[in-house]
Design a protein around this motif. Structure first.
Motif, PDB file in Angstrom:
ATOM      1  N   PHE A   1      38.279 -40.339   5.624  1.00 48.84           N
ATOM      2  CA  PHE A   1      38.834 -39.391   4.653  1.00 48.84           C
ATOM      3  C   PHE A   1      37.898 -39.435   3.450  1.00 48.84           C
ATOM      4  O   PHE A   1      37.160 -40.408   3.281  1.00 48.84           O
ATOM      5  N   PRO A   2      37.930 -38.452   2.578  1.00 49.18           N
ATOM      6  CA  PRO A   2      37.202 -38.589   1.313  1.00 49.18           C
ATOM      7  C   PRO A   2      37.696 -39.840   0.576  1.00 49.18           C
ATOM      8  O   PRO A   2      38.893 -40.003   0.338  1.00 49.18           O
ATOM      9  N   GLY A   3      36.784 -40.759   0.308  1.00 55.13           N
ATOM     10  CA  GLY A   3      37.166 -41.992  -0.382  1.00 55.13           C
ATOM     11  C   GLY A   3      37.604 -43.118   0.531  1.00 55.13           C
ATOM     12  O   GLY A   3      37.967 -44.200   0.060  1.00 55.13           O
ATOM     13  N   ILE A   4      37.567 -42.902   1.845  1.00 61.30           N
ATOM     14  CA  ILE A   4      37.947 -43.951   2.792  1.00 61.30           C
ATOM     15  C   ILE A   4      36.908 -44.015   3.902  1.00 61.30           C
ATOM     16  O   ILE A   4      36.614 -43.017   4.557  1.00 61.30           O
ATOM     17  N   SER A   5      36.342 -45.200   4.110  1.00 63.38           N
ATOM     18  CA  SER A   5      35.318 -45.360   5.134  1.00 63.38           C
ATOM     19  C   SER A   5      35.682 -46.482   6.096  1.00 63.38           C
ATOM     20  O   SER A   5      36.444 -47.405   5.763  1.00 63.38           O
ATOM     21  N   LEU A   6      35.136 -46.380   7.291  1.00 65.91           N
ATOM     22  CA  LEU A   6      35.276 -47.422   8.301  1.00 65.91           C
ATOM     23  C   LEU A   6      33.873 -47.777   8.779  1.00 65.91           C
ATOM     24  O   LEU A   6      33.084 -46.881   9.105  1.00 65.91           O
ATOM     25  N   MET A   7      33.565 -49.066   8.826  1.00 64.29           N
ATOM     26  CA  MET A   7      32.227 -49.495   9.185  1.00 64.29           C
ATOM     27  C   MET A   7      32.271 -50.591  10.251  1.00 64.29           C
ATOM     28  O   MET A   7      32.995 -51.576  10.114  1.00 64.29           O
ATOM     29  N   TYR A   8      31.505 -50.376  11.336  1.00 68.57           N
ATOM     30  CA  TYR A   8      31.333 -51.401  12.357  1.00 68.57           C
ATOM     31  C   TYR A   8      30.179 -52.302  11.935  1.00 68.57           C
ATOM     32  O   TYR A   8      29.092 -51.822  11.592  1.00 68.57           O
TER      33      TYR A   8
ATOM     34  N   CYS B   1      37.200 -49.543   3.855  1.00 68.20           N
ATOM     35  CA  CYS B   1      37.104 -49.586   2.401  1.00 68.20           C
ATOM     36  C   CYS B   1      37.738 -48.343   1.779  1.00 68.20           C
ATOM     37  O   CYS B   1      37.538 -47.218   2.261  1.00 68.20           O
ATOM     38  N   PHE B   2      38.500 -48.569   0.706  1.00 69.62           N
ATOM     39  CA  PHE B   2      39.202 -47.504   0.000  1.00 69.62           C
ATOM     40  C   PHE B   2      38.668 -47.390  -1.430  1.00 69.62           C
ATOM     41  O   PHE B   2      38.700 -48.357  -2.186  1.00 69.62           O
ATOM     42  N   TYR B   3      38.173 -46.218  -1.757  1.00 67.75           N
ATOM     43  CA  TYR B   3      37.780 -45.883  -3.121  1.00 67.75           C
ATOM     44  C   TYR B   3      39.027 -45.273  -3.737  1.00 67.75           C
ATOM     45  O   TYR B   3      39.365 -44.109  -3.481  1.00 67.75           O
ATOM     46  N   LEU B   4      39.762 -46.067  -4.538  1.00 64.98           N
ATOM     47  CA  LEU B   4      41.135 -45.727  -4.890  1.00 64.98           C
ATOM     48  C   LEU B   4      41.299 -44.365  -5.551  1.00 64.98           C
ATOM     49  O   LEU B   4      42.271 -43.650  -5.277  1.00 64.98           O
ATOM     50  N   ASP B   5      40.375 -43.980  -6.405  1.00 64.92           N
ATOM     51  CA  ASP B   5      40.535 -42.716  -7.123  1.00 64.92           C
ATOM     52  C   ASP B   5      40.576 -41.512  -6.181  1.00 64.92           C
ATOM     53  O   ASP B   5      41.245 -40.518  -6.458  1.00 64.92           O
ATOM     54  N   LYS B   6      39.854 -41.594  -5.068  1.00 66.58           N
ATOM     55  CA  LYS B   6      39.829 -40.488  -4.109  1.00 66.58           C
ATOM     56  C   LYS B   6      40.785 -40.709  -2.938  1.00 66.58           C
ATOM     57  O   LYS B   6      41.333 -39.757  -2.384  1.00 66.58           O
ATOM     58  N   ALA B   7      40.961 -41.974  -2.549  1.00 61.91           N
ATOM     59  CA  ALA B   7      41.739 -42.279  -1.344  1.00 61.91           C
ATOM     60  C   ALA B   7      43.194 -41.825  -1.454  1.00 61.91           C
ATOM     61  O   ALA B   7      43.771 -41.284  -0.506  1.00 61.91           O
ATOM     62  N   GLU B   8      43.807 -42.045  -2.599  1.00 59.83           N
ATOM     63  CA  GLU B   8      45.207 -41.653  -2.791  1.00 59.83           C
ATOM     64  C   GLU B   8      45.382 -40.150  -2.559  1.00 59.83           C
ATOM     65  O   GLU B   8      46.279 -39.712  -1.834  1.00 59.83           O
ATOM     66  N   TYR B   9      44.506 -39.374  -3.168  1.00 56.77           N
ATOM     67  CA  TYR B   9      44.598 -37.916  -3.041  1.00 56.77           C
ATOM     68  C   TYR B   9      44.361 -37.488  -1.592  1.00 56.77           C
ATOM     69  O   TYR B   9      45.062 -36.607  -1.068  1.00 56.77           O
ATOM     70  N   SER B  10      43.372 -38.111  -0.929  1.00 54.29           N
ATOM     71  CA  SER B  10      43.031 -37.744   0.446  1.00 54.29           C
ATOM     72  C   SER B  10      44.194 -37.954   1.400  1.00 54.29           C
ATOM     73  O   SER B  10      44.488 -37.107   2.252  1.00 54.29           O
ATOM     74  N   ILE B  11      44.880 -39.088   1.245  1.00 55.32           N
ATOM     75  CA  ILE B  11      45.978 -39.395   2.159  1.00 55.32           C
ATOM     76  C   ILE B  11      47.166 -38.467   1.906  1.00 55.32           C
ATOM     77  O   ILE B  11      47.816 -37.989   2.840  1.00 55.32           O
ATOM     78  N   LYS B  12      47.458 -38.195   0.646  1.00 57.86           N
ATOM     79  CA  LYS B  12      48.566 -37.275   0.337  1.00 57.86           C
ATOM     80  C   LYS B  12      48.277 -35.875   0.881  1.00 57.86           C
ATOM     81  O   LYS B  12      49.171 -35.167   1.344  1.00 57.86           O
TER      82      LYS B  12
ATOM     83  N   ILE C   1      48.119 -46.780  -2.312  1.00 56.52           N
ATOM     84  CA  ILE C   1      47.067 -47.758  -2.044  1.00 56.52           C
ATOM     85  C   ILE C   1      46.835 -48.678  -3.246  1.00 56.52           C
ATOM     86  O   ILE C   1      46.568 -49.872  -3.089  1.00 56.52           O
ATOM     87  N   GLY C   2      46.976 -48.129  -4.465  1.00 55.40           N
ATOM     88  CA  GLY C   2      46.832 -48.971  -5.650  1.00 55.40           C
ATOM     89  C   GLY C   2      47.886 -50.061  -5.680  1.00 55.40           C
ATOM     90  O   GLY C   2      47.595 -51.229  -5.992  1.00 55.40           O
TER      91      GLY C   2
ATOM     92  N   GLU D   1      33.050 -49.004  -9.126  1.00 56.04           N
ATOM     93  CA  GLU D   1      34.251 -48.286  -8.717  1.00 56.04           C
ATOM     94  C   GLU D   1      35.410 -49.233  -8.394  1.00 56.04           C
ATOM     95  O   GLU D   1      35.209 -50.404  -8.038  1.00 56.04           O
ATOM     96  N   ASN D   2      36.607 -48.703  -8.487  1.00 54.81           N
ATOM     97  CA  ASN D   2      37.818 -49.446  -8.149  1.00 54.81           C
ATOM     98  C   ASN D   2      38.033 -49.334  -6.638  1.00 54.81           C
ATOM     99  O   ASN D   2      38.470 -48.289  -6.148  1.00 54.81           O
ATOM    100  N   ILE D   3      37.707 -50.389  -5.897  1.00 51.86           N
ATOM    101  CA  ILE D   3      37.801 -50.328  -4.447  1.00 51.86           C
ATOM    102  C   ILE D   3      38.676 -51.454  -3.893  1.00 51.86           C
ATOM    103  O   ILE D   3      39.003 -52.425  -4.579  1.00 51.86           O
ATOM    104  N   PHE D   4      39.017 -51.293  -2.648  1.00 47.45           N
ATOM    105  CA  PHE D   4      39.945 -52.184  -1.943  1.00 47.45           C
ATOM    106  C   PHE D   4      39.442 -52.237  -0.508  1.00 47.45           C
ATOM    107  O   PHE D   4      39.360 -51.209   0.160  1.00 47.45           O
ATOM    108  N   CYS D   5      39.032 -53.418  -0.054  1.00 49.92           N
ATOM    109  CA  CYS D   5      38.393 -53.522   1.260  1.00 49.92           C
ATOM    110  C   CYS D   5      39.140 -54.475   2.187  1.00 49.92           C
ATOM    111  O   CYS D   5      39.697 -55.485   1.749  1.00 49.92           O
TER     112      CYS D   5
END
Length: 316
Positions: free
Chosen positions: A41-48, A119-130, A140-141, A64-68
């Protein structure tokens, strides 16, 4: 993109990029690593993450305010939690942090590590999921504060629910990857939201640098001459470490007891000789510390699934 060439550091190279993913690689004198990054999603990534190396230096930093969330599928990663204290993420474990203290050297004691980072970039991740799912009940915050309010990191040891969520992420058909990642990330967030952290607040064991250095010296000592056999008491006295600390620290670093570790190591060395030399099986048995070829054969089959002769013939 949360992870990019600018914040990953100059020891990471971008190999390729398309609309689906970006591939990064790193190389040093201990081996190679590869990271395949998907923007879910915008602001949310998945990495192998796949590393075949002894250690690597992370230069990642971001304002940035992130959560991994890191999930270890296989291998071991050594985490310097502060000053001279170390902990180990093992198979099935999940670690949550904010990457505030990620610019450091990471080691892989058994020379490989495989897992996933979300990884979640909080400023964008909240909006993307909603936007993706109206009415989704997780903030997420708030989730970040739940796990990291009074600590730098939180570790959930391997359990069936976590394993169920992540195991399915390691074999996803290419044509549904992004949609599947989205579903699994939402599932993970829901699961984390209902975890009672008061029942999962036991910190994983940590070890002092002096203990870690001694145990790594022990591993080097017992693998340099595998014909020889040593008692645990002898090793503890020789390296000036208590028996209990030695056993606990060795298992945390290498994933096995000392006896199990050296047994597997001997058989793996024997397998190399069976593939690449014409030495007799009896001679190889002696080379790896077995006086009895029959005991060697039993141990080899127990670990490799074939007798030494069957194993050798399979490479002819």
């Amino acid at each position: 993109m949360i992870y990019n060439k600018n914040n990953l550091g100059d020891n990471v190279n971008k190999i390729c990029e398309n609309e689906d993913c970006t591939v990064f690689e790193m190389h040093n004198d201990t081996g190679d690593g590869k990271m395949i990054l998907y923007d879910v999603f915008p602001g949310i990534s998945l990495m192998y993450n796949d590393f075949y190396m002894e250690k690597t230096e992370s230069k990642f930093e971001t304002p940035e305010n992130i959560f991994c969330i890191d999930h270890c599928r296989e291998g071991r990663i050594q985490w310097n939690i502060k000053d001279d204290l170390f902990m180990y993420l093992k198979q099935g474990d999940l670690r949550i942090d904010d990457r505030d203290n990620h610019k450091k050297t990471f080691e892989f004691p058994i020379k490989h590590y495989h897992g996933i980072t979300i990884c979640f970039y909080l400023d964008k991740a909240e909006y993307s999921i909603k936007k993706a799912l109206d009415g989704f009940p997780i903030n997420i915050g708030s989730l970040k504060n739940k796990f990291l309010n009074k600590t730098d990191y939180f570790v959930l040891r391997s359990e069936k629910s976590i394993e169920h969520i992540f195991s399915e992420l390691y074999s996803v058909p290419n044509d549904i990857k992004k949609q599947y990642f989205q579903i699994k990330i939402l599932e993970l967030l829901l699961y984390l939201s209902v975890i009672d952290i008061s029942k999962n607040n036991e910190k994983p064991p940590y070890f002092y640098r002096s203990q870690v250095e001694k145990v790594k010296s022990i591993e080097k000592f017992i693998t340099e001459d595998i014909e020889k056999h040593y008692t645990l008491d002898f090793l503890a006295k020789r390296f000036d470490i208590s028996l209990t600390s030695m056993k606990n620290c060795f298992k945390a670093i290498y994933g096995n007891s000392i006896y199990s570790y050296i047994r597997v190591y001997r058989i793996n060395q024997a397998a190399i000789m069976l593939r690449h030399t014409k030495k007799s099986i009896a001679f190889i048995a002696g080379d790896v510390g077995y006086e009895s070829p029959s005991k060697f054969s039993v141990a080899f089959k127990d670990i490799m699934g074939k007798t030494p002769l069957e194993y050798r013939k399979s490479f002819l």
